[in-house]
Design a protein around this motif. Sequence first.
Motif, PDB file in Angstrom:
ATOM      1  N   TYR A  26       0.821  -1.206   0.000  1.00  0.00           N
ATOM      2  CA  TYR A  26       0.000   0.000   0.000  1.00  0.00           C
ATOM      3  C   TYR A  26       0.859   1.262   0.000  1.00  0.00           C
ATOM      4  O   TYR A  26       0.557   2.236  -0.703  1.00  0.00           O
ATOM      5  CB  TYR A  26      -0.913   0.015   1.231  1.00  0.00           C
TER       6      TYR A  26
ATOM      7  N   CYS B 175      -6.907   0.187  -2.052  1.00  0.00           N
ATOM      8  CA  CYS B 175      -7.271   0.397  -0.657  1.00  0.00           C
ATOM      9  C   CYS B 175      -7.385   1.889  -0.367  1.00  0.00           C
ATOM     10  O   CYS B 175      -6.713   2.724  -1.002  1.00  0.00           O
ATOM     11  CB  CYS B 175      -6.224  -0.246   0.254  1.00  0.00           C
TER      12      CYS B 175
ATOM     13  N   TRP C 233      -4.685   2.347   6.986  1.00  0.00           N
ATOM     14  CA  TRP C 233      -5.465   1.767   5.903  1.00  0.00           C
ATOM     15  C   TRP C 233      -6.720   1.091   6.438  1.00  0.00           C
ATOM     16  O   TRP C 233      -6.690   0.415   7.460  1.00  0.00           O
ATOM     17  CB  TRP C 233      -4.623   0.753   5.133  1.00  0.00           C
TER      18      TRP C 233
ATOM     19  N   THR D  76      -9.156  -1.791   6.127  1.00  0.00           N
ATOM     20  CA  THR D  76      -9.052  -3.130   5.541  1.00  0.00           C
ATOM     21  C   THR D  76     -10.216  -4.041   5.908  1.00  0.00           C
ATOM     22  O   THR D  76     -10.104  -5.259   5.802  1.00  0.00           O
ATOM     23  CB  THR D  76      -7.737  -3.796   5.994  1.00  0.00           C
TER      24      THR D  76
ATOM     25  N   MET E  63     -12.603  -2.993   1.559  1.00  0.00           N
ATOM     26  CA  MET E  63     -11.685  -3.635   0.626  1.00  0.00           C
ATOM     27  C   MET E  63     -12.292  -3.680  -0.772  1.00  0.00           C
ATOM     28  O   MET E  63     -13.455  -4.045  -0.950  1.00  0.00           O
ATOM     29  CB  MET E  63     -11.355  -5.048   1.086  1.00  0.00           C
TER      30      MET E  63
END
Length: 675
Positions: free
Chosen positions: A424, A433, A449, A451, A456
């Motif tokens: 990422y 993402c 991030w 997730t 996603m």
Amino acid sequence: MNVVRRRLLHTLRGGAAPSETLKRRALELEKKRKTRHSKTKDQFIVTVPESLSFLDTATIPMYFAAIGIALLAKLLMTIMARTRGLGRAIGRFVGRDRAAGEDAGDVPERRRPTASARRLRVHQMTTEGRDMAEDVADMTDDVPEQPTEAPEMRADAQGADSGEGSDGNDAAEGFPGGPRDPSVLTSFAEHVAHAVWSGQERPDLKLVSHGRKLTLIGRPVPEIEGLVAATGLSPLIDCSVITGDPGLISAFVERWHSETSTFHLPVGELTITLDDVSSILHLPITGALHSFHALSTEEARFLLTELLEVSAEEARAETALTRGAYVRLGWVRDIYETRCQARRWIVAARAYLLHLVGCTLFANKSATYVHVVHLDAFRDLAHSGGYAWGVAALVHMYDQLDEACRTTTRQLAGYLTLFQCWIYEHFPSVHQCVTDDTYQETSPRASRWLTSKAHMKGITGAPYRARCDGLTVTDVSWLPYTEHRGVRAFQEISSFQGQLRWGPMIVAVRPERVVRQFGYIQSIPPPPVSARLSQEQIDDRWMEFADHLLPAGQPCLVPGQVSADYIEWFFRISHPFMTPTQAADQQRDAPAADPEDYIQPPSPQVPVAFDPPPYVDDYEGYEAIAQRLERVLNLRIVTAGTELYDIMQDCLTIARGGPSADGTVRARQRRRTDH
């Protein structure tokens, strides 16, 4: 015979002389007696003159036997030359009498019977067959010249390549799609990239992650929060990726090579460094390397009774259930809760930490077990904070990647949060993402991030592979942690080069191959050293890390800059693309590096791009100064928010024609005359 003798005696005694008939009869009987008792009757070997003369006479069966033996010997030599590679001399001898369509021409250069080498040989056979069909008259004249031409070609190749991988056997030993020179990627025949290029597609890897299991145990109770934080492992509690992306992970595993400990991409090599571990996970990367050996089941039971204070029966039952020196993560959670209820806080902290590292750093393919040996690192919690846990994360991740890049592997374990977030950070154009708007730089970058399944946006493996094949230098974020330096400063030990270990597990780190990730211009690196050191030698070098750091190179004028000969060399020793080209596709050659054409990607940039003012005095000179200031700022060596950063940004604004920060200075302007 006795009867005759008695008759003779009887006759003599009678006084009459023997008759002539009797005499002849006696002589005949005597002769028969001598014949029956010959001197050679009792001999073992009898001389036969005829046998000696037979050996001097060439007969037809002997001719056939000699011819058969010769044909058999030649057949055996042919088979051995084709399957074992007897070498140049035997190869040429066997190939001299072959038909024109066979592979006599490539036998001297062939070294291993891999599938790629056979495909290459077929291509060479086809080419040679066309050449011979067009000019049959010269075919006989070309054969004697082969032994003298081959050494000259090899000498030219060696003279042209003075760096790593200059073996000179590119054409003969290369693989379709690369590497043309396999002297660096020596095990490429067993690599998944070779299988994919050959049409043997491998499905996306099964990701064995324990991130969700962390939520089952929750945060540590207040009584042990300090003990857990003192180990340096508490950042792992809240930064694990919830949902993995198998397609994205698999696309990058296909490009990992254990010989170099790097990912091979069209732009060159990149890897996960200690600086990445420090920034993404906030784990300590300095300290001791934990020493331990593989435990027997009996030793594991003793460790459980000693450090978790379970009974011998409980330890025996658990290890019998797991069939080895392992315990179930659910069982560890039960022990943690029981010790908390008993207010055995030290033991509870050990159980919590064993569960934590079993779900993160040391996640294995069992999906439910953790190895008991990791419990030994928490024997003395006062010393547990002295371990370089970031090294443990990197060593286990490298080890898992080394195994996953093989053709036969179908699963990937290790701390996948580190791997996925590294992608990422460095490849914003590949993944989909999104970042968390509430993220604060004081937290590990892995927490940046989103997730969860709701956020996603994974795509299938083929588009990921195509995106990696289409990467350019400007698509890569070479220095992504500029805004994070105020929290996690760059540490010199991040550029340590050599071997690292955790227990008996040993990997090699090669920062000299990825110096662009440290802000230096990448040149052709030295050949990788394959000799393995002992654990004591590794520890000594790690403690004396200042003597084993990456030498400072020439700073990049633009991120991702390389030397003039690097890309061409890299395309020769690597396999930069994963998608085979079709017949109508344009050939993919090494791109020519031109720093002047560099365009910085849009993420964290200095907001200075605007149209130049219509009236500026000495506009070209100001523009040259502005470009150089912008390059320095974009190199991210100067930390944002510092006084030096503000001064440089102020100067850049003035050079662009705008006012200074306090409004007291503005570049002089004049009307430009358009011709």
